[in-house]
Motif scaffolding. Structure first.
Motif, PDB file in Angstrom:
ATOM      1  N   VAL A 281       4.222  14.118   6.674  1.00 17.12           N
ATOM      2  CA  VAL A 281       2.874  14.660   5.923  1.00 17.12           C
ATOM      3  C   VAL A 281       2.036  13.884   6.316  1.00 17.12           C
ATOM      4  O   VAL A 281       1.760  12.439   6.155  1.00 17.12           O
ATOM      5  N   GLY A 282       0.899  14.320   7.159  1.00 11.84           N
ATOM      6  CA  GLY A 282      -0.166  13.498   7.529  1.00 11.84           C
ATOM      7  C   GLY A 282       0.226  12.685   8.514  1.00 11.84           C
ATOM      8  O   GLY A 282       1.040  12.966   9.527  1.00 11.84           O
ATOM      9  N   ASP A 283       0.192  11.283   8.379  1.00 15.26           N
ATOM     10  CA  ASP A 283       0.558  10.446   9.139  1.00 15.26           C
ATOM     11  C   ASP A 283       1.810   9.739   8.705  1.00 15.26           C
ATOM     12  O   ASP A 283       2.295   8.581   9.314  1.00 15.26           O
ATOM     13  N   ILE A 284       2.688   9.998   7.775  1.00 11.80           N
ATOM     14  CA  ILE A 284       3.895   9.479   7.117  1.00 11.80           C
ATOM     15  C   ILE A 284       4.797  10.458   7.661  1.00 11.80           C
ATOM     16  O   ILE A 284       5.121  11.609   7.640  1.00 11.80           O
ATOM     17  N   THR A 285       5.725   9.626   8.348  1.00 11.04           N
ATOM     18  CA  THR A 285       7.106  10.286   8.568  1.00 11.04           C
ATOM     19  C   THR A 285       8.302   9.410   7.973  1.00 11.04           C
ATOM     20  O   THR A 285       8.337   8.336   8.069  1.00 11.04           O
ATOM     21  N   GLY A 286       9.123  10.155   7.372  1.00 13.79           N
ATOM     22  CA  GLY A 286      10.220   9.631   6.608  1.00 13.79           C
ATOM     23  C   GLY A 286      11.293  10.427   6.270  1.00 13.79           C
ATOM     24  O   GLY A 286      11.146  11.690   6.415  1.00 13.79           O
ATOM     25  N   ILE A 287      12.598   9.752   5.530  1.00 11.31           N
ATOM     26  CA  ILE A 287      13.498  10.671   5.003  1.00 11.31           C
ATOM     27  C   ILE A 287      13.336  10.696   3.579  1.00 11.31           C
ATOM     28  O   ILE A 287      13.243   9.700   3.092  1.00 11.31           O
TER      29      ILE A 287
ATOM     30  N   LEU B 210       6.230  14.879 -10.098  1.00  9.71           N
ATOM     31  CA  LEU B 210       4.989  14.261  -9.952  1.00  9.71           C
ATOM     32  C   LEU B 210       4.820  13.821  -8.343  1.00  9.71           C
ATOM     33  O   LEU B 210       3.800  13.858  -7.813  1.00  9.71           O
ATOM     34  N   SER B 211       6.059  13.408  -7.790  1.00  3.60           N
ATOM     35  CA  SER B 211       5.977  12.915  -6.501  1.00  3.60           C
ATOM     36  C   SER B 211       7.180  12.915  -5.682  1.00  3.60           C
ATOM     37  O   SER B 211       8.322  13.568  -6.478  1.00  3.60           O
ATOM     38  N   ILE B 212       7.394  12.776  -4.500  1.00  9.98           N
ATOM     39  CA  ILE B 212       8.681  12.677  -3.862  1.00  9.98           C
ATOM     40  C   ILE B 212       8.512  11.154  -3.307  1.00  9.98           C
ATOM     41  O   ILE B 212       7.456  10.650  -2.691  1.00  9.98           O
ATOM     42  N   ARG B 213       9.684  10.697  -3.076  1.00  6.80           N
ATOM     43  CA  ARG B 213       9.754   9.114  -2.363  1.00  6.80           C
ATOM     44  C   ARG B 213      10.726   9.519  -1.075  1.00  6.80           C
ATOM     45  O   ARG B 213      11.535  10.059  -0.809  1.00  6.80           O
ATOM     46  N   VAL B 214      10.095   8.875   0.032  1.00  6.03           N
ATOM     47  CA  VAL B 214      10.631   8.794   1.313  1.00  6.03           C
ATOM     48  C   VAL B 214      10.742   7.521   1.844  1.00  6.03           C
ATOM     49  O   VAL B 214      10.013   6.450   1.382  1.00  6.03           O
ATOM     50  N   HIS B 215      11.782   7.312   2.663  1.00  6.62           N
ATOM     51  CA  HIS B 215      11.695   6.008   3.344  1.00  6.62           C
ATOM     52  C   HIS B 215      11.599   6.227   4.683  1.00  6.62           C
ATOM     53  O   HIS B 215      12.002   7.227   5.588  1.00  6.62           O
ATOM     54  N   THR B 216      10.502   5.349   5.448  1.00  5.35           N
ATOM     55  CA  THR B 216      10.020   5.579   6.747  1.00  5.35           C
ATOM     56  C   THR B 216      11.124   5.206   7.704  1.00  5.35           C
ATOM     57  O   THR B 216      12.128   4.338   7.233  1.00  5.35           O
ATOM     58  N   LEU B 217      10.962   5.171   9.080  1.00  3.22           N
ATOM     59  CA  LEU B 217      11.992   5.154   9.903  1.00  3.22           C
ATOM     60  C   LEU B 217      12.183   3.426  10.215  1.00  3.22           C
ATOM     61  O   LEU B 217      13.375   2.931  10.653  1.00  3.22           O
ATOM     62  N   ASP B 218      11.098   2.637   9.761  1.00  2.00           N
ATOM     63  CA  ASP B 218      11.411   1.204   9.735  1.00  2.00           C
ATOM     64  C   ASP B 218      11.537   0.833   8.185  1.00  2.00           C
ATOM     65  O   ASP B 218      11.351  -0.326   7.864  1.00  2.00           O
ATOM     66  N   ASN B 219      12.008   1.608   7.361  1.00  2.00           N
ATOM     67  CA  ASN B 219      12.829   1.464   5.845  1.00  2.00           C
ATOM     68  C   ASN B 219      11.528   0.889   4.898  1.00  2.00           C
ATOM     69  O   ASN B 219      11.862  -0.042   3.968  1.00  2.00           O
TER      70      ASN B 219
END
Length: 291
Positions: free
Chosen positions: A149-155, A162-171
């Motif tokens: 999403v935009g410049d964010i890549t995550g799992i 209200l929102s979603i939570r992701v963790h990026t590849l560098d946690n």
């Protein structure tokens, strides 16, 4: 003097006792007036109705949880159960208030005014809430998916209203508002069970084109995570300034992305070296002129 002080103290004590007695008598009289047979039956009926409502909720929630994951994802089921729970809470409260003769119209009027005030004060939250309903019902995001999403890549770790939570590849934990999800281009790398990777390869102009094509077709077979269905493909992509360009395309499971990419690069270099096919690269010739 001491006699007067004693009289004043005794009078104050009697006054305090009278106030306490009057308050206690008022409370007892109120309790006697409230604890009538009619109110007692109302209380028993209320508990019985609440118990029935609770049983109905449990049965519905159990039925929703039994729906197969393929038809109703667990995260969507949890949201539905939570929504039904709130509906039952509202029904129970309204039933109790109506049972004891409380004017519900006045409550609805006050709730409407408060709702308008809260709506103006929390427009962003309302926007995220409405967007969250679209995100949940659309089914384009699931827990465990790798999204961009935009410049964010995550799992994705959690999908809420209200929102979603992701963790990026560098946690790193990142919270993305649902309105951002709706208003942005979303890429879900895990939505399908297969992904395709394409790598561009340039070979020297002195290379026989048929030989280059057949050589690169051997590379995917050296990668254990590459799928045979759909079948890997190799094709020419054009003539650039210093090379003949080809494309190698392979399919793999989303969870094998990094391994597939690394293995394919290694395999391409290996088959080209074995066939004595060179990959052009920029060279800089330096000449030193002696005076």
């Amino acid at each position: 003097m001491d006699g007067k002080l004693g009289s004043i103290g005794e009078a104050a004590s009697h006054a305090a006792e009278d106030v306490f007695f009057n308050k206690t008598s008022s409370l007892i009289n109120w309790m006697k007036g409230f604890l009538t047979w009619e109110n007692l039956f109302k209380i028993i009926g209320t508990f019985l109705i609440l118990f029935i409502i609770w049983i109905i909720f449990r049965v519905i929630a159990k039925g929703i949880r039994r729906v197969p994951e393929t038809k109703l994802p667990s995260q969507r089921a949890a949201i539905i159960i939570k929504f039904i729970r709130y509906v039952f809470y509202v029904i129970a409260v309204l039933y109790i208030l109506g049972l004891f003769g409380i004017n519900l119209k006045a409550i609805w009027g006050a709730a409407g005014i408060a709702g308008v005030a809260i709506g103006f004060a929390a427009q962003t939250s309302v926007s995220n809430l409405i967007s969250g309903l679209f995100v949940l019902t659309e089914g384009s995001i699931h827990v465990g998916d790798t999204i961009i999403v935009g410049d964010i890549t995550g799992i994705v770790d959690e999908v809420k209203l209200l929102s979603i939570r992701v963790h990026t590849l560098d946690n790193q934990m990142v919270r993305i508002p649902n309105s951002t999800i709706i208003n942005s281009n979303l890429t879900n790398n895990s939505y399908h069970n297969k992904r395709r990777l394409t790598l561009k390869v340039g070979v020297d102009y002195s290379t026989d084109m048929k030989t280059a094509l057949e050589t690169l077709k051997k590379a995917p077979s050296l990668c254990p995570t590459v799928l045979t269905e759909p079948e890997p493909a190799v094709w020419f992509d054009g003539f650039s300034a210093s090379s003949i360009d080809l494309v190698v395309a392979v399919w793999f499971k989303p969870c094998d992305f990094l391994q597939t990419k690394n293995d394919l690069y290694i395999a391409i270099k290996q088959v080209l070296d074995e066939a004595n096919i060179s990959i052009p690269f920029n060279q800089l010739d330096v000449k030193i002129k002696n005076n």
